[in-house]
Write a protein that holds these residues in place. Structure first.
Motif, PDB file in Angstrom:
ATOM      1  N   ASN A 109      -5.403  -5.727   4.534  1.00  0.00           N
ATOM      2  CA  ASN A 109      -4.255  -6.254   5.278  1.00  0.00           C
ATOM      3  C   ASN A 109      -2.949  -6.230   4.496  1.00  0.00           C
ATOM      4  N   LEU A 120       0.852  -1.189   0.000  1.00  0.00           N
ATOM      5  CA  LEU A 120       0.000   0.000   0.000  1.00  0.00           C
ATOM      6  C   LEU A 120       0.888   1.240   0.000  1.00  0.00           C
ATOM      7  N   PHE A 143       3.051   2.799   8.933  1.00  0.00           N
ATOM      8  CA  PHE A 143       3.759   2.333   7.737  1.00  0.00           C
ATOM      9  C   PHE A 143       5.038   1.576   8.085  1.00  0.00           C
ATOM     10  N   VAL A 159      -1.701   4.764  10.098  1.00  0.00           N
ATOM     11  CA  VAL A 159      -1.604   3.511   9.334  1.00  0.00           C
ATOM     12  C   VAL A 159      -0.354   2.705   9.645  1.00  0.00           C
ATOM     13  N   ARG A 215      -6.642  -0.177   5.105  1.00  0.00           N
ATOM     14  CA  ARG A 215      -5.630  -1.021   5.733  1.00  0.00           C
ATOM     15  C   ARG A 215      -6.280  -2.243   6.391  1.00  0.00           C
ATOM     16  N   SER A 216      -7.355  -2.010   7.123  1.00  0.00           N
ATOM     17  CA  SER A 216      -7.956  -3.127   7.828  1.00  0.00           C
ATOM     18  C   SER A 216      -8.671  -4.073   6.862  1.00  0.00           C
ATOM     19  N   ILE A 228       3.374  -1.285   3.991  1.00  0.00           N
ATOM     20  CA  ILE A 228       2.820   0.038   3.756  1.00  0.00           C
ATOM     21  C   ILE A 228       4.012   0.977   3.600  1.00  0.00           C
TER      22      ILE A 228
END
Lengths: 331, 445
Positions: free
Chosen positions: B212, B104, B241, B239, B208-209, B216
């Protein structure tokens, strides 16, 4: 005090337009822009400003000056401009001009405002057609800025034509076309990868046949260190000058407020290459304070003309030195 | 211009040779210079404070106090501490045992996320992976088109939902699509957002949740100033990262933001994006970054660039010619051009440590080089091989053809002759060390 768009554009005829309803600009009114500037700061951790306010002002000692120095450095004003301000303040204190907290702030703000008092704050659209060229490093907000300037020019009754001379970045042309739709301006474009000079040439020809008042040229973002790309920019300028002898009438450099000391080098090198006439400081809606603007004005004598504080149409504002100085130093 | 830290430290500490030991005052002055240099490089001032304290402690130790070259010793300590601070964590991506590995990409507007996504995809493809790009920036006009164009360039499929209004849904369906298609990596491009924009940060947390991600990455502009730590801290909170992609490193920003972010969040810089081209993307090298922050030059980058532009075969041919003193104007032109391909000379000189200050400050007139090229190009093949035949009328013709004057042509011919002479001397057995001064003079430095 705060300037209006009507004052910023040089060469307008007619009365200023009616103020826009909030709904039309796509966002609810969020209070004054100063308030919005500070909103960001409140969210960042403990700020230097709070520390500065906590200083004892009855003793103007080394601690005060160190704290002031850190405040300015933290705002990205740079070492040279910071030293300049701190020394001037110390001198004023020694002469007894600064004795208390209020005098301290008044004097500090005034020193900053003085540093911004360079060049012409207006954007010249008095020619027929006037050409505004917008340049800057990648990702500093050129295309967005152009969309917004176009919108405000339209509101002031000017007909605007956009030239999509960023033919390099993927989908840059589409992005400008989208802004053209929002601001209701025609966009002159060619294929991706075509010669930006040719796009500008076409745009000028088109402006003549349509009788447009202002041409705004979007250029590809480029790092000031890339010589061939800077040469390309000079060429675009030459193409304009050949068609319109005094053009471009404005060359605006967009600088991201989060930029650190490199912003000064950017302004210097873009200035040398294409004679930048003013700065647009973008992305001030974050927690960055944009102090690099102080350094750019102070060390290079370039005026800050516009501020970008958000994504909405109305979030590009004429620069207001007093308000900016306030946001920079006050808690 | 700002002198390099090493110059300044030489000034402060270098003159003390022979006087015995350094005083604490000397060290304090040196620390002040280090502090300024780091601030000029945009290292966050809190980080600077801690860092200078750590360096001071080591500098007060015997290794500096008793050294014959205290300036260099301090630089060495600073450099080592910088590398230590930036480099003690893995820069590798985490690959999931159950593909696709989800990456991500997050960051502020204009930091270079979309480009970084494509560059990462290209690098993964070069490593034999099969990435899929997912365009979840539904806000910026034409952002999705940009990723689609870049995806085509790097030959990676791009997933998006046309007219989609829900970035989280695009991300979720994109990952499912990558899995169904048997791709082993899914790279999600997200919209640029401010770290204080609650609604958009919420969207990221939600994304994010839902998907998964295994990695990041925070994309950060190398030119970022003091605010870098605020940005990083906020993204960390929201988040969490795993690492940073540092972009726009091809500029001349010192990149102190890298140090700040690592110091404050503990998250390593994993990748560096170093140019306009899709292939300009690499793992992060802490030692190079340390040199850059200190303004010490970047020899490794210079060597790599030279390797790219001058092939080994060509170099060997040139050496043979030099040794036989058969160096012609054609060869000279060749060398001039391959040198210029590496970038502007001034930029190259700045990468070489130890180049005298005067030389760095000398205005290297790129136009002068253009003129030299033009003059050589106006010579006939015969003239280039045997410059001796160039008489008065040939000189005039060459001057006309190159738009210069006979004076400039004469100058070039004279310098070339001197160069040939020098080469002959060198051919006597001595190895050529660096550029001959005559050559440098030709470039007006």
């Amino acid at each position: 005090m705060t300037k209006s768009w009507h004052q910023v554009f040089k060469g307008l005829s007619g009365a200023p337009p009616e103020p826009v309803a909030a709904a039309e600009t796509g966002g609810e009114k969020k209070g004054g822009w100063l308030k919005r500037l500070r909103k960001g700061l409140a969210k960042s951790r403990q700020t230097m400003q709070q520390q500065l306010s906590a200083i004892m002002f009855d003793r103007l000692d080394a601690e005060v000056w160190e704290q002031l120095e850190e405040t300015l450095i933290y705002a990205d004003c740079g070492v040279a401009s910071t030293v300049h301000v701190v020394e001037a303040m110390e001198q004023a204190a020694n002469q007894g001009i600064i004795r208390d907290r209020d005098q301290f702030y008044t004097h500090l703000k005034q020193s900053l405002v003085d540093m911004f008092a360079v060049g012409d704050y207006q954007i010249d659209v008095s020619h027929q057609p006037s050409v505004i060229m917008v340049v800057g490093v990648n990702g500093t907000g050129k295309t967005t800025t152009i969309g917004k300037i176009a919108y405000h020019l339209k509101r002031e009754g000017k007909s605007v034509l956009l030239a999509a001379a960023d033919t390099f970045r993927a989908a840059a042309i589409e992005q400008l076309v989208e802004w053209g739709k929002r601001a209701d301006c025609p966009v002159i474009r060619q294929e991706h990868g075509s010669d930006p000079g040719a796009v500008v040439f076409d745009a000028i020809a088109a402006s003549r046949s349509r009788g447009s008042d202002v041409i705004i040229v979007d250029t590809a973002g480029r790092l000031h260190t890339q010589v061939p790309l800077m040469e390309e920019l000079k060429k675009i300028r030459r193409v304009i000058a050949k068609q319109i002898p005094e053009g471009p009438h404005e060359t605006l450099l967009t600088v991201d407020a989060t930029t650190g000391q490199n912003g000064l080098i950017q302004a210097r090198l873009f200035g040398e290459a294409v004679a930048v006439s003013g700065i647009v400081l973008t992305k001030l809606d974050g927690t960055a304070k944009g102090g690099i603007a102080v350094a750019i004005s102070h060390e290079l004598g370039l005026p800050i003309k516009l501020l970008g504080i958000g994504e909405q149409m109305d979030d590009l504002r004429p620069f207001d030195a007093a308000g900016f100085a306030e946001a920079l130093v006050a808690g | 211009m700002f002198d390099t830290l090493s110059d300044k430290l030489q000034d402060v500490l270098g003159g003390l040779k022979g006087q015995g030991r350094l005083s604490e005052e000397d060290i304090a002055r040196a620390m002040r210079e280090i502090r300024l240099a780091l601030l000029e490089a945009d290292v966050n001032f809190r980080v600077v404070k801690q860092f200078v304290a750590a360096v001071k402690e080591r500098a007060l130790g015997e290794e500096v106090m008793e050294s014959l070259t205290p300036g260099q010793q301090v630089i060495k300590i600073v450099h080592e501490e910088l590398v230590k601070l930036m480099g003690l964590a893995s820069t590798k991506l985490t690959f999931s045992s159950r593909p696709p590995t989800v990456v991500l990409m997050v960051g502020l507007q204009g930091s270079g996320k979309t480009t970084a996504c494509a560059k990462l995809a290209r690098q993964l493809i070069a490593q034999g992976k099969q990435p899929e790009l997912i365009a979840a920036d539904i806000y910026r006009p034409a952002a999705i088109e940009q990723l689609q164009v870049l995806g085509k360039q790097v030959k990676a499929p791009v997933f998006t939902i046309a007219g989609g209004k829900d970035a989280v849904e695009i991300a979720r369906k994109g990952v499912a699509d990558a899995e169904a298609a048997g791709r082993d990596v899914a790279i999600i491009d997200t919209a640029g957002r401010l770290h204080i924009d609650e609604a958009l940060m919420q969207e990221l947390a939600q994304m994010r949740s839902q998907v998964n991600p295994h990695n990041i990455l925070l994309v950060l502009d190398a030119m970022t100033g003091q605010d870098a730590v605020n940005v990083a801290e906020q993204f960390q909170q929201q988040v969490n990262f795993d690492g940073v992609v540092l972009t726009k490193l091809d500029g001349d920003a010192r990149g102190g933001a890298a140090l700040s972010v690592k110091a404050v969040t503990g998250k390593p810089i994993k990748f560096a994006s170093t140019g306009e081209k899709i292939k300009d993307f690499d793992y992060f090298h802490p030692d190079r970054m340390a040199s850059r922050i200190l303004g010490m030059g970047d020899v490794m980058t210079l060597i790599e660039r030279a390797q790219e532009t001058i092939t080994e075969k060509k170099a060997r041919e040139m050496e043979a010619k030099l040794l036989k003193a058969q160096f012609t104007f054609d060869d000279f032109l060749d060398q001039l051009r391959s040198m210029r391909k590496m970038g502007p000379l001034a930029g190259m000189l700045s990468m070489i440590p130890g180049i005298p200050k005067q030389l760095k400050q000398a205005q290297i007139d790129e136009k002068e080089l253009d003129r030299v090229e033009a003059i050589i190009c106006s010579m006939t093949v015969e003239e280039r091989r045997h410059p001796d035949i160039i008489n008065g009328s040939r000189r005039r013709r060459i001057a006309m053809g190159s738009g210069s004057d006979t004076h400039s042509v004469n100058q070039l011919l004279n310098r070339f002759k001197q160069m040939q002479k020098l080469m002959k001397q060198l051919a006597g057995g001595k190895k050529l060390k660096g550029l001959p001064p005559e050559l440098l003079r030709t470039f007006n430095v």
